[in-house]
Write an enzyme that holds these catalytic residues in place. Structure first.
Site, PDB file in Angstrom:
ATOM      1  N   SER A   1      17.494 -50.493 111.911  1.00 29.45           N
ATOM      2  CA  SER A   1      18.578 -51.409 111.541  1.00 29.45           C
ATOM      3  C   SER A   1      18.199 -52.879 111.737  1.00 29.45           C
ATOM      4  O   SER A   1      18.747 -53.747 111.080  1.00 29.45           O
ATOM      5  CB  SER A   1      19.838 -51.088 112.340  1.00 29.45           C
TER       6      SER A   1
ATOM      7  N   ASP B   1      27.499 -55.887 121.367  1.00 28.74           N
ATOM      8  CA  ASP B   1      26.219 -55.444 120.793  1.00 28.74           C
ATOM      9  C   ASP B   1      25.174 -56.529 121.071  1.00 28.74           C
ATOM     10  O   ASP B   1      25.219 -57.611 120.486  1.00 28.74           O
ATOM     11  CB  ASP B   1      26.388 -55.224 119.287  1.00 28.74           C
TER      12      ASP B   1
ATOM     13  N   HIS C   1      21.652 -56.254 117.888  1.00 29.37           N
ATOM     14  CA  HIS C   1      21.626 -56.805 116.528  1.00 29.37           C
ATOM     15  C   HIS C   1      21.972 -58.297 116.533  1.00 29.37           C
ATOM     16  O   HIS C   1      22.439 -58.818 117.539  1.00 29.37           O
ATOM     17  CB  HIS C   1      22.581 -56.003 115.639  1.00 29.37           C
TER      18      HIS C   1
END
Ligand SMILES: *[C@@H]1O[C@H](CO)[C@@H](O)[C@H](O)[C@H]1NC(C)=O
Ligand SMILES: *[C@@H]1O[C@H](CO)[C@@H](O)[C@H](O)[C@H]1NC(C)=O
Ligand SMILES: *[C@@H]1O[C@H](CO)[C@@H](O)[C@H](O)[C@H]1NC(C)=O
Ligand SMILES: *[C@@H]1O[C@H](CO)[C@@H](O)[C@H](O)[C@H]1NC(C)=O
Ligand SMILES: *[C@@H]1O[C@H](CO)[C@@H](O)[C@H](O)[C@H]1NC(C)=O
Length: 423
Positions: free
Chosen positions: A158, A399, A402
């Protein structure tokens, strides 16, 4: 690196006679140029078959190639000889970001931090300044021209998907709506710039090897299993790409097992524990083997993006005992902080240097390590509704892996742009 205008002058029209007289100084220049390239290009990853086994120190080995190297595909100018783009500093730049969040229709809701309530955007106003030179300005027209008729493919997890999206956002603004599209076919997402006959693609393969996390939509497995040596299954889909950009890191950092016998679907299969370093060695070895079997260095370029750092424990940078990247709006000042596993960097160094096909290493780990301010934190789409308990403690669901876009990953693409066209 300010050679953005190199090699644009065309030779004047000339009669056969004057052409002949022009030719010899030209050949001499070309020869000198190739010698200069030959000696000063960043060899670290271009040439590495080490013939001298006598010295066994583990430092990066650089050997001289037997044949003179041709100019790398896509190169339009030289890099600043010997300048390390990856050591430098962050500089405030209110001319940034290079695109606005609302301007790019391809951003995924996991990266649009402003849309999801981030109250400030200081993280967008930074550029990277290498110590010994400058990065050429990103030029979307030039890049799209360079990619004309070509396939560019990002392959990995990702984080690589984030960089892929960032590149599309950097390029798409100069393409009118009817001349671009984005489609997903299973593991493959394809952006098409029609008038350029160019595609930029992303292929989901978080371990590069075959694994039980290969489903592009449902891959939240806690018991992660890779299959020994199996890069070809995915590799089949990478063939023919002109630019390959690999990464693989975040999935390696938790517990891991390896499938020795049978397939993932079999009821009876042989599975063993494996350390992340051993597993990563297997993956990198298999990748290098794939590259050396399938990539034509006369027409293609291969890049590897180093580990994307994380900021999940503030105490690691001298912060709060329980904190993470939540509510962080400034950078880490300690220049030695390194937000990733050093042992894996070592594996990369060791294995990729065995490639005879040039692999250009984009070493973003150290330069991204201070950027605890640049993560998506709580400002992203949540796929599962948050509980009362979580809502009362935002840190618990932040998070810190990311990154917001626009943001840090745009800089990784400026580095990619730089190494592609001015290697
Ligand atoms: C970007 O590249 C194009 C094509 O090479 C060139 O014509 C243009 O002048 C460049 N733009 C800038 C701002 O350098
Ligand atoms: C478009 O690009 C592909 C490679 O991606 C090439 O095979 C094809 O010939 C190109 N088509 C045109 C019309 O240039
Ligand atoms: C993986 O496969 C390679 C080559 O087939 C073999 O040498 C190696 O021992 C295997 N690794 C493990 C952990 O089974
Ligand atoms: C965020 O950090 C600032 C100081 O940088 C502090 O004043 C504020 O209380 C923090 N907010 C939350 C919600 O933790
Ligand atoms: C990448 O950068 C880090 C820190 O700057 C350095 O320790 C490492 O050796 C570099 N890796 C390679 C393969 O050049």
């Amino acid at each position: 690196m300010s050679k953005t205008s190199g090699d644009k002058s065309k030779p004047p029209p000339s009669s056969p006679v004057s052409r002949a007289t022009l030719l010899s100084p030209f050949l001499l220049l070309a020869f000198i140029f190739s010698i200069v390239v030959f000696y000063f290009i960043d060899f670290s990853w271009y040439v590495s078959r080490v013939q001298d086994h006598e010295h066994s120190d583990t430092s990066q080995k650089i050997s001289t190639p037997e044949k003179r190297r041709e100019r790398l595909p896509f190169a339009i100018g030289e890099g600043n000889n010997g300048c390390d783009l990856f050591s430098g500093r962050w500089v405030r730049d209110y001319g940034r970001p290079l695109y606005e969040e609302w301007e790019c229709p391809y951003l995924e809701p996991q990266t649009t931090c402003l849309e999801h309530g981030r109250p400030e955007k200081d993280y967008q106003y930074w550029r990277w300044q290498p110590d010994g030179c400058s990065i050429p300005s990103f030029n979307a027209t030039l890049m799209l021209e360079g990619l004309r008729g070509k396939r560019t493919m990002f392959i990995g997890d990702s984080l690589n998907r984030g960089q892929f999206t960032s590149l599309i956002c950097l390029l798409q603004r100069i393409i009118p709506p009817h001349a671009k599209s984005m489609q997903t076919f299973g593991s493959l997402t394809v952006f098409t710039a029609k008038e350029y006959n160019a595609t930029i693609e992303f292929y989901w393969a978080p371990f590069l090897l075959e694994s039980n996390a290969d489903n592009p939509f449902k891959h939240r497995v806690s018991d992660r299993i890779i299959r020994n040596g199996s890069v070809d299954k995915h590799g089949e889909h990478w063939k023919g790409a002109d630019i390959l950009v690999f990464n693989s890191y975040i999935w390696w950092i938790s517990g891991l097992r390896i499938l020795l016998q049978g397939s993932f679907e079999d009821e009876v299969k042989e599975i063993a524990d494996i350390t992340r370093e051993d597993g990563y060695h297997i993956a990198m070895k298999s990748l290098v083997k794939w590259i050396n079997t399938n990539v034509d260095p006369q027409k293609s370029r291969v890049f590897f993006i180093s580990m994307s750092p994380t900021h999940q424990r503030s105490y690691k940078w001298g912060g709060d005992q329980n904190g993470n990247c939540y509510n962080e709006t400034t950078m880490i000042e300690d220049p030695t902080f390194f937000g990733a596993k050093k042992s894996l960097m070592q594996v990369i160094t060791e294995e990729l240097s065995k490639s005879t096909i040039p692999i250009t290493f984009i070493n973003i780990t150290q330069l991204s390590s201070p950027r605890k301010d640049a993560h998506t934190s709580i400002y992203k789409k949540q796929w599962v509704p948050l509980t009362e308990k979580q809502l009362s403690d935002p840190q618990s669901y932040a998070d810190c892996i990311h990154w917001c876009l626009p943001g840090l990953q745009d800089i990784w693409n400026e580095l990619l742009f730089s190494k592609l066209f001015y290697p």
